[in-house]
Design an enzyme around this catalytic site. Sequence first.
Site, PDB file in Angstrom:
ATOM      1  N   HIS A 211      10.194  53.907  22.411  1.00 52.86           N
ATOM      2  CA  HIS A 211      11.507  53.482  22.900  1.00 52.86           C
ATOM      3  C   HIS A 211      12.440  53.254  21.720  1.00 52.86           C
ATOM      4  CE1 HIS A 211      14.407  50.199  24.124  1.00 52.86           C
ATOM      5  NE2 HIS A 211      14.723  51.195  24.921  1.00 52.86           N
ATOM      6  N   SER A 212      13.656  53.762  21.814  1.00 55.73           N
ATOM      7  CA  SER A 212      14.667  53.576  20.776  1.00 55.73           C
ATOM      8  C   SER A 212      14.127  54.087  19.435  1.00 55.73           C
ATOM      9  CB  SER A 212      15.072  52.095  20.715  1.00 55.73           C
ATOM     10  OG  SER A 212      16.129  51.894  19.807  1.00 55.73           O
ATOM     11  N   MET A 213      14.117  53.248  18.405  1.00 50.87           N
ATOM     12  CA  MET A 213      13.630  53.674  17.097  1.00 50.87           C
ATOM     13  C   MET A 213      12.149  54.027  17.129  1.00 50.87           C
ATOM     14  SD  MET A 213      16.248  53.706  15.128  1.00 50.87           S
ATOM     15  CE  MET A 213      15.507  53.868  13.509  1.00 50.87           C
TER      16      MET A 213
END
Length: 300
Positions: A211-213
């Site tokens: 998720h995300s980074m």
Amino acid sequence: MQGFRPSFRAVVLIIALLWVVVVTLYGLLKPISNGCVMTYMYPTYIPISTAKAVLSAKYGLYLYHEGWRNIDFKEHLKSLKGVPVLFIPGNGGSYKQVRSLAAESERAYQGGALEHTFYREAYLTSEEGGNADVNDFQLPNQYANRLDWFSVDLEGEHSAMDGRILEEHTEYVVYAIHRILDQYKESHDAREREGAAITASLPKSVILIGHSMGGFVARAATVHPHLRKSTVETILTLSSPHQSPPVALQPSLGHYYESINQEWRQGYDVQTAQTGEYVSSPKLSHVVIVSISGGYNDYQ
């Protein structure tokens, strides 16, 4: 009367401006309908023992278990024989964010495939580019394999702010992938020593979900020089910035992004000899990556 006209025009202009402001604010602040269904979870996080090292002392690895009953961690680990999935949280994220995905995955495994109506609603129409009839799908009564969900505890560090932190997260994820596969071997050997029937084969790869980074970390781990060959073949990223860091406060962050993206570009080049003869397929030809962007309700 002449002084009245400018005043009247000013009032009309102010009213018009106020109307535009009100309409704009309403469009920005009105509630967005949420089509999601509430997920109920009964999480247990089983710690996976790791070798004494700098990064393993700082970070952690957990196996998720869904259920309200108390379980014996050792016996549960011994029974591992599903498909390993590793969740990687993003900037400032928690390893406990895996719970919604893992809970729904377990519920789907126990309850079987969704009804045809769900697939019909989600499928593209012929006008949208769809070219198959969803009624032709043969849905199983139950999925063949259970997903075993693991998650890395990265201490909630802000990986979007520092390239050094991003590199450390990548190195630990590589270690976690190896540790997960080793755990399956340990569980298999333990069952074999006890004389239990061995039916499932050992997994050779781990599915990565970031998720995300965490999605970028998954990609970075896939091209890490210390990663065992073919141990990552499937990557799913959720709202991940792939091209460039969202906030490049340090040069190290931009440099790390550039190096990883360069590795991926080279990973799709066909391997040839100096004479131009074909040697082998691209290094990343076996890797499938799916990137899902964020929606209105994704504020991270």
